[in-house]
Every structure is written in structure tokens, then in C-alpha cells.
Design a protein around this motif. Sequence first.
Motif, PDB file in Angstrom:
ATOM      1  N   THR A  45       0.831  -1.199   0.000  1.00 48.18           N
ATOM      2  CA  THR A  45       0.000   0.000   0.000  1.00 48.18           C
ATOM      3  C   THR A  45       0.865   1.249   0.000  1.00 48.18           C
ATOM      4  N   GLU A  46       1.937   1.222   0.769  1.00 46.53           N
ATOM      5  CA  GLU A  46       2.816   2.394   0.906  1.00 46.53           C
ATOM      6  C   GLU A  46       3.665   2.629  -0.339  1.00 46.53           C
ATOM      7  N   ARG A  47       4.166   1.523  -0.929  1.00 46.78           N
ATOM      8  CA  ARG A  47       5.210   1.678  -1.951  1.00 46.78           C
ATOM      9  C   ARG A  47       4.737   1.497  -3.390  1.00 46.78           C
ATOM     10  N   CYS A  48       3.590   0.870  -3.606  1.00 49.26           N
ATOM     11  CA  CYS A  48       3.115   0.653  -4.979  1.00 49.26           C
ATOM     12  C   CYS A  48       2.169   1.776  -5.374  1.00 49.26           C
ATOM     13  N   GLY A  49       2.572   2.539  -6.357  1.00 49.13           N
ATOM     14  CA  GLY A  49       1.745   3.661  -6.772  1.00 49.13           C
ATOM     15  C   GLY A  49       0.404   3.231  -7.332  1.00 49.13           C
ATOM     16  N   GLY A  50      -0.646   3.874  -6.887  1.00 48.42           N
ATOM     17  CA  GLY A  50      -1.975   3.631  -7.432  1.00 48.42           C
ATOM     18  C   GLY A  50      -2.648   2.364  -6.951  1.00 48.42           C
ATOM     19  N   ILE A  51      -2.101   1.716  -5.945  1.00 48.72           N
ATOM     20  CA  ILE A  51      -2.702   0.482  -5.458  1.00 48.72           C
ATOM     21  C   ILE A  51      -3.593   0.788  -4.256  1.00 48.72           C
ATOM     22  N   GLY A  52      -4.764   0.198  -4.215  1.00 45.04           N
ATOM     23  CA  GLY A  52      -5.669   0.394  -3.094  1.00 45.04           C
ATOM     24  C   GLY A  52      -5.511  -0.692  -2.056  1.00 45.04           C
ATOM     25  N   GLU A  53      -6.185  -0.524  -0.925  1.00 41.50           N
ATOM     26  CA  GLU A  53      -6.055  -1.503   0.156  1.00 41.50           C
ATOM     27  C   GLU A  53      -6.559  -2.884  -0.259  1.00 41.50           C
ATOM     28  N   GLY A  54      -7.635  -2.909  -1.032  1.00 46.99           N
ATOM     29  CA  GLY A  54      -8.183  -4.194  -1.457  1.00 46.99           C
ATOM     30  C   GLY A  54      -7.215  -4.960  -2.332  1.00 46.99           C
ATOM     31  N   GLU A  55      -6.614  -4.264  -3.297  1.00 48.04           N
ATOM     32  CA  GLU A  55      -5.657  -4.928  -4.181  1.00 48.04           C
ATOM     33  C   GLU A  55      -4.404  -5.325  -3.425  1.00 48.04           C
ATOM     34  N   ALA A  56      -3.960  -4.469  -2.503  1.00 52.94           N
ATOM     35  CA  ALA A  56      -2.777  -4.794  -1.710  1.00 52.94           C
ATOM     36  C   ALA A  56      -3.022  -6.046  -0.876  1.00 52.94           C
ATOM     37  N   LYS A  57      -4.219  -6.139  -0.321  1.00 54.45           N
ATOM     38  CA  LYS A  57      -4.561  -7.317   0.481  1.00 54.45           C
ATOM     39  C   LYS A  57      -4.552  -8.575  -0.380  1.00 54.45           C
ATOM     40  N   THR A 350       7.153  -4.902  -5.275  1.00 53.92           N
ATOM     41  CA  THR A 350       7.005  -3.446  -5.401  1.00 53.92           C
ATOM     42  C   THR A 350       7.843  -2.915  -6.560  1.00 53.92           C
ATOM     43  N   ALA A 351       9.030  -3.507  -6.751  1.00 55.23           N
ATOM     44  CA  ALA A 351       9.882  -3.072  -7.857  1.00 55.23           C
ATOM     45  C   ALA A 351       9.226  -3.378  -9.198  1.00 55.23           C
ATOM     46  N   VAL A 352       8.622  -4.547  -9.313  1.00 59.03           N
ATOM     47  CA  VAL A 352       7.946  -4.924 -10.561  1.00 59.03           C
ATOM     48  C   VAL A 352       6.762  -4.000 -10.816  1.00 59.03           C
ATOM     49  N   ARG A 353       5.935  -3.782  -9.798  1.00 63.30           N
ATOM     50  CA  ARG A 353       4.750  -2.941  -9.963  1.00 63.30           C
ATOM     51  C   ARG A 353       5.116  -1.493 -10.302  1.00 63.30           C
ATOM     52  N   ASN A 354       6.272  -1.048  -9.835  1.00 65.77           N
ATOM     53  CA  ASN A 354       6.702   0.333 -10.089  1.00 65.77           C
ATOM     54  C   ASN A 354       7.590   0.457 -11.320  1.00 65.77           C
ATOM     55  N   GLY A 355       7.753  -0.661 -12.061  1.00 63.39           N
ATOM     56  CA  GLY A 355       8.525  -0.614 -13.305  1.00 63.39           C
ATOM     57  C   GLY A 355      10.014  -0.433 -13.104  1.00 63.39           C
ATOM     58  N   LYS A 356      10.551  -0.851 -11.962  1.00 54.36           N
ATOM     59  CA  LYS A 356      11.975  -0.679 -11.699  1.00 54.36           C
ATOM     60  C   LYS A 356      12.848  -1.741 -12.371  1.00 54.36           C
ATOM     61  N   VAL A 357      12.239  -2.848 -12.751  1.00 57.68           N
ATOM     62  CA  VAL A 357      13.021  -3.911 -13.402  1.00 57.68           C
ATOM     63  C   VAL A 357      12.421  -4.164 -14.769  1.00 57.68           C
TER      64      VAL A 357
END
Length: 493
Positions: A45-57, A350-357
Motif C-alpha cells: 500500500t505504501e510503496r506501490c503507486g496507485g494500489i488500493g487496500e483491497g488490491e494490496a490485500k 514493489t519493484a515490478v509494480r513500479n517498473g523498476k526492473v
Amino acid sequence: MDMTEGYMDGMDAGRLYGDFIRDWASYKDRPKGQTDQEWLEGLLTERCGGIGEGEAKEMAAGIIASLEAHERAARSLEAAARQGRSKEEWLGEELQRSAIGLSAAQYSGELKRLDSLLYEQNRALAADLSRARDGHISMNPNLDGNIAEEMLGRTAQLQADLQDVPLKVDIRNVNTADSVDVRVTNVGTGRYQNYQMKYGKDARATIRMIEEGGYDNQRLIVPTEQLEEVRAHFQAKGSKKTISDRIEMDGVEGRAFTKADVQRLRDRAQQSNEAPILDDYYYSTKEYALSVGRNAGAMALQAAAVTTGIDVVMRACQGQEIQPDEVLGTAFRAGADTGVKTAAAGTLCTAVRNGKVSFLPKSTGAGLISGIAFVGVENAKVMLQMAEGEMSTLKGLDQMGKNTVAMFGGLGLTELVKGAVGGLIGGPLGVGASLVTGMVGYAAGSGIGRKVYSVAKKVARTAADLGKKAVEGLKRGARALKEGAKRVLNWLF
């Protein structure tokens, strides 16, 4: 064996390594009573941009469930190894179990990638059964005897190719008295075995056919339903004849057939003017699953040859003296590493979701991300043991191979196929696993990190050589169309 650095640049690696250090510290200091899943939910929730609590869960639950599946698979594989079963056999069984809910047709379709070997075998079979000059199937009522020779021989050849055993099956089509029907030769040792097929209308007829000939230097193959009676007859007479219902040599077993089986094949061939096809009736899903297992074993070796990930971590840590992390070091040696894998999977996710790799798309599922984290941490533990003299290179490579195959088993058939089709199994697996190995190795302190890095570079050379041989075996065997294996071959060599 280094891969091109197109997958990840040094800056990304440095940020990712820093992220893991921070995530690991956060995991260690999490509030008492907070579960791994709850910690992951907060991280995502903190580190993935645009992710909501439901998706994070949902993502967190998926990561935890996947890590647990990989751990169960690893324990199951170790138990199978203690029972003398190979990792390829184990994976085949796991894939069958994971296919619950699929129809037989769907399961078979997922497993098989029918390759050029089957095509060549079918073409050769059609040619051998075409007795007339115009290419038509012979209408001889005794064609079932020829079909028995062909099917017994060709299914033995298929199994030899599948298992990468260097057998050559020669179906001789000779009709002189007491002639050899089939000769099987091990081209590696030169040893050969002759076979005579006797398919009478019943056991008494088959016994009479055998007694009328001189087959002392040949093994006798009879219909399955007649085997017990024929054997008993000759054993009662003190005969030393070897009698079976299939071709067997050097651990390879062809198919067995009843008299009715070959008669049906004869009738079908004569009515349709088509030769019998070596399809799923003879080449079962069990063998397809075993072939997938062999591909997974080869891929595991090649993944161990990839050092791109650990190289970029090494460069990110160049000149830094990283203090030992006692908790992480203890987890490595004691095997209590669930938290390490959880933190590593969270960082990678989090790196994958944020496009870091660049080697994994943002849509990559939790199963594969967790699998990469699992293999990376397990391989780091193995490399540390190798560096400290507790495990030899070959034993270490074998264990690293098991780690990857266990991950395949943990993914299950559907996710594995998705990963292979999407190009995520193979090069990305090797890069990602070596990246995680480097991250957790150096996070445990410079001393452990350097040991892990040194062993990784040495292991890569051996793994590359063995991986090439394994792939050559697959190319000689029954899976020429395995795109995942081809893709890895192109990336690495």
C-alpha cells in the motif's frame, strides 16, 4: 555465465538493493503480533503507486500463499529424493496433481507440445507399413504381426529418446526362419539385444510358435494377456528363455500390447489406408509430464549459470563494508528463512509494480515473483554452504536444481504454462533469482556477500557446461518444440 545487461542497469540494482535493506529492517521491526501478510499489505500500500487496500490485500495473500506452496513443494521433493525418485519424476507427478479441474483433453493439451520427433516417428512408421509399391497399406491378414513389431519397437524408441538413453531400435522386417525381428543397440556401449515377437491367437498358439523355432539368443515378446501363461509353461520345463510383453533395455521400457490391440490397429489401417499414429494412446500424459520435468531440470542448470543479477548487486555494493546482520546470517545457517523470503518477495513485487526492473512486466503474478524470491534465497543458502566447505560444487548444483524444480512444482501447471508462454520462465528466472541471491547475500554482511558472489561465479561455469549438455539431450530427445528451452538457449549461449 553472464547475460547481457539489457534486463537491468546498475542504478536500478542499487535502488533495489537499498529497498531490500529498508524492507528487511521494517520486517524485523514490525509490531509484535503482526502477521507476514499484514506486513506485506502495508508495504504494498505504501510503496506501490496507485494500489488500493483491497488490491494490496489480495496481492499480499497471493504472495504468502505462493511462498507456502513453494515451501511445501520443496519438502515434498526432498521426501521424494529420499525415496530414490528423481526430481523430474516428482515434477511430473506434481503437475498431474495441479491439473485437478482440467479435463483430460485440457490437461494433455497443456502438457504436450508435440514435436518433430513424433512427426518423424509417424512418418517412418507409415513408410514401413506401406507394403505395396503404390504406397497402400498391405491387406495381408497377418499384418497384425508386422504392426506388433512396429509398435513395440517404435514405442521403445520413443521412450529411449524421452529419457535421453542412447538406444537405437532397428525394426528389421526380415521374414526368414528364426530371423531377428527387432534389434536394440546402445550406441554408447555397443551392447545390443535381439527380440522376437510371437503373437499367436491365444497362449497355446504362441507357445507352439516359440517351440517350433530356435530363438535361444533372442528375447521373446508376447501379447500382454498371454504373458503369464506362456512364461509359466516354459518355466515348468526349466527353460531359461526371457519372455516379456514389451521391449526393455537399459532402464527403457516400450509399450505392451494385447493381441486384440494389434488386430484393431490392423483393421483400422486396412479400412482407412492409414498407418497407426503414435499419439496420446501410446504416449501418455505421464510421459509428457516427465518430459516437462526434464526440461525443467535443464532450465534449472541454465538458470544457475546466470550471474547478471548478482553482478549488478556486487557493483552496487562496490567499496562498501556492510556490517553483518546477525538475524539474517542465522536464518541462512539455521534454515529459518520465511521472513527473508517474505521481505525479498515484497521488495521484488514493489519493484515490478513500479517498473523498476525490465525483465518482468508489471502484470507478473504473485506466484512467479514469490517463486523467484524463493529460488534466490534458497540458492544463496546453498552457495554459502559451498563457500564454507559444507557442500561440493556438484552437490550444490544438484540442490540448486531442486530449488528451481520445486518452484516449478509450487507454481503448478497453469501458472507454469503462463510463465513459459509469456517468456517469464527462463532468462528472467535466472536474472531474478541471481538478483535476489545477491541482495540477501550482501544484506547479511560483506563477508557473506563476497562468499556468495565468489561461489556464484565459479558455479556458473560448471552450470553452463552441464546446461549445454542437458539442452543437447533435449534436442536429441522428444521435445524439440519446447519454446521455453529454446528461449533460454538463445539468451545464454
